[in-house]
Write an enzyme that holds these catalytic residues in place. Sequence first.
Site, PDB file in Angstrom:
ATOM      1  N   GLU A  90      28.062  69.509  35.354  1.00 32.65           N
ATOM      2  CA  GLU A  90      28.877  68.310  35.526  1.00 32.65           C
ATOM      3  C   GLU A  90      28.082  67.116  36.054  1.00 32.65           C
ATOM      4  O   GLU A  90      28.377  66.596  37.155  1.00 32.65           O
ATOM      5  CB  GLU A  90      30.061  68.593  36.467  1.00 32.65           C
ATOM      6  CG  GLU A  90      30.973  69.698  35.969  1.00 32.65           C
ATOM      7  CD  GLU A  90      32.196  69.906  36.850  1.00 32.65           C
ATOM      8  OE1 GLU A  90      32.393  69.132  37.796  1.00 32.65           O
ATOM      9  OE2 GLU A  90      32.967  70.841  36.572  1.00 32.65           O
ATOM     10  N   GLU A 138      34.030  76.400  32.894  1.00 30.59           N
ATOM     11  CA  GLU A 138      34.902  76.386  34.080  1.00 30.59           C
ATOM     12  C   GLU A 138      36.309  76.019  33.635  1.00 30.59           C
ATOM     13  O   GLU A 138      36.489  75.110  32.815  1.00 30.59           O
ATOM     14  CB  GLU A 138      34.477  75.342  35.113  1.00 30.59           C
ATOM     15  CG  GLU A 138      33.302  75.715  35.934  1.00 30.59           C
ATOM     16  CD  GLU A 138      32.971  74.651  36.994  1.00 30.59           C
ATOM     17  OE1 GLU A 138      33.869  73.892  37.431  1.00 30.59           O
ATOM     18  OE2 GLU A 138      31.789  74.577  37.354  1.00 30.59           O
TER      19      GLU A 138
END
Length: 467
Positions: free
Chosen positions: A177, A375
Site C-alpha cells: 500500500e 488483504e
Amino acid sequence: MPPLSKSVLDSIDELAHRIPRNFLIGAATSSWQIEGSSTTRGRSIWDDFSAVHGNIRDGAMADPACDHINRWEEDLNLLSWLGVDSYRFSVSWPRVLTHGVGENNDSGLAFYDRLIDGLLSRHIEPVLTIYHWDLPSALETKGGWNWDGIGDAFAEYTEVLAKKFSDRVSMWATLNEPWCSAFLGYADKFMAPGKGDPAAGFEAAYRLLVGHAKSVEVLRQYNAKDVGLALNLTTFIAEDEGAKAAAHHMDGIMNRLWLDLLAGRGVPSDIMENSRQFTDWSFINDSDLAAISRPIDWLGINYYNPQRIASPNDDGAVGVGNGQRIDAFPGTPPITFAPKGPLTEMGWEVDAASLITTLVATQERLPNIPLYITENGGAFPDLIVNGSIDDQDRLNYYASHIDAALIAKERGIDVRGYFAWSLLDNLEWAEGWTKRFGLFHVDRATQERTAKSSAYFFRELNARRSK
Ligand code: IFM
C-alpha cells in the site's frame, strides 16, 4: 462442532465448491502491528510517530503488540488450525538492518529464518512483504521516501533478504500500500512520518515505485519466485454530478497513478496537471520510469471499501475515517465523503460489489498480470460472551467478499488468491487497539488468542474445498 449455524455451514459449502483447486487462501499480518519486542531491533518511523502524544488514538505503542516475536510458534499453529495454504507477513526493516543500511542484525534475520522454516514444516507457503511501512528512523532523518538515496537503500535491504530467503519464499511483495505511505504519511499527517506536505506526498509516491523497481531487479538476480507488490485499490463512486471531477482526481491519486506507472504510461496527465500547484515533478527521469514498468509476476489488491463521495454539504469537506481524508488526495476540489451503511467500525462502507468493479478496472489498466486479493477484512465491535466471540458481521463480510472474488474469477478476471486481514487483532496504526480486524481475538493483558466465529468460518471453508 464449530459454533456455526446450519445456514452458515451451507453457505460455506457453496463457496468452498466454487473455489478452484489452485486458488490460494491465506491470512496476513505485518511486522510493526504484531511483533512487539522493539528493543531487539532498530527504531522505525512508527516508533517515533507513536511516541508523539495524540498521534495514536489510545496512545498504544509498538510494545507488546501481539508479542509475536515470542509467540510465533503458537501463531503458526493457529494458521495450521485454520488450514490456510499461505501466510503473508512482513519483515521489519530495522529488525534486520538496525540503521536501514550497513551491518546486518543476525538475530533479526534468524527470527525470520525460523518463521519461514516453521511455515514450510507446516506446509504453509511463506508470502513475504519487504516493506509494510516501518521505515528505519535513521533513513527518515535523511529524508525518508523523499531522499534520492532511498531506492538504493531499499535495494540493499532487499539483497539481505533475497540472499537468505529466496530459496524458500513462495511469493515476494516489495511494497504494501504505497499510497498510504506517500499520501497518509507524507502528504497528510495521519500516518508516520506525519509530514503534512502535498509535494512530499507526490515525491514519496514516485520514490516508493523507484524503490520497488530496484528491489525487483535484486530479487530477479537471486531468482526469487513470484515477485509483485500490493496496492490499495478501490472504486470511486460520485453520488452526484458535482462530485464527478473530484472522483476522477481521487481515482487518479489512489489507482491510476500506480497502475499507469507500472504499465509504462507514466504519471497520468491529469494528475500531473492538477498537482502542478504543489510540485514540478523534477525528480522524475526516464530510466526510472522504464525500470518501474518492468514486468512483475503478480499484483496484490488490498480492498476494504469503495470511496463514495458527494458535493460538499454545508460544513464543507468532511473526512470521516482512516483513508477518508481529503488531505490524502491533494488537489481534490471540495467534496464530502458519503459512505452508505452498513459501515464497519472504521467508518468504511461494506460493499462487496465494488470489489468486483475494482478487479475489473485493475485488469483493464494493467492487463495480463495475475491478481491476488492480498488483504480484505473488517473491524467490528467484538463482544466476548462466555469466552466466545460470535462475530457474525465479520463472517458475513468475509463470505460476501470471497463470493465477489469468485464471481470476478468466473467472469474471466485472473484472480489467483485471497488473504484475510488479519490473522490476529493487532495494532491498527493510528487507531491503536481501538479497531480489531483479527480472526483471533488477542487479549491485551494476557495475550491469549481466542478463535472468533470468523476463524471457524475459514477453518470450515478450507476443510471443505478441494486442494
Ligand atoms: O491494518 C491495515 C494494514 O496494515 C494495511 N491495510 C489496511 C489494514 C486495515 O486498516
